[in-house]
Each structure stands twice: as structure tokens, then as C-alpha cells.
Design a protein around this motif. Sequence first.
Motif: not given
Length: 125
Positions: A92-102
Amino acid sequence: MCPVRAFIVEDNPVILKDLVTTLEELTPVRVVGTARTESDAVRELEQRKEDLDLVIVDIFLASGSGLGVLARAQALNLPMRRVVLTNYPSPDMRQRCAALGADRLFDKSRELDELITYCEGMPGA
């Protein structure tokens, strides 16, 4: 080889010191600034946006969150690469970070070698 100019957002002074030392000794990274809080990080990133190649962000900070730093960097369309270095690398954290441009998320406890490899492969490195 040009140095990769990096900014690190990390509130733990021991981890920060070790990370700076490791990156500067083993990769072409030169750490040009740090912040312990979301607000300090956002202010610095806005001021230095043309002078940075990479920002490394922890999720949990002394004040605010690395997610807020990522969101602001994304909203401002800041040009530097963004990676997350955290102890909480859940799917979930990986997805959230990717969605925020990480660009990537690395687990502090198990993926430091991968972060080093990532830094070595950056353009200009």
C-alpha cells in the motif's frame, strides 16, 4: 562524472549521518541539504528546485510526513528524481508513493544496496 546533487528528508540524526556518509563514499552523490520536517523540506525544495537531481524522503518525520513532501513536489512539478527510504515498505505504501510521483521506494532495513545501485545509475553519475 558530475556529482548527483541530493537533498535528504530524514528526522533521525543517526540514520541521516550514516546515510550521508554511505552515499557520499560509495556513490557519486553529494548531499547538498537536509531537512527533518515536511515544512522545512518543502521550503528547501521550492528554493533549490533547479539545483537538485535527487530527493530522498522518509515517510515518518519529526513534523508532517514524507507523503506531504512528495505531494508538494508533484504539485509543483519539481524536476528532481524522488525516492522514498522507509521502514514501512508495504505494498500500500509503495502504491501511495508511486501515485505521488516517487520513482522508487527502498526498505531502510533491507534495500540500501539497491539505493546505492540506483544512485550509481542516475544520469550524470
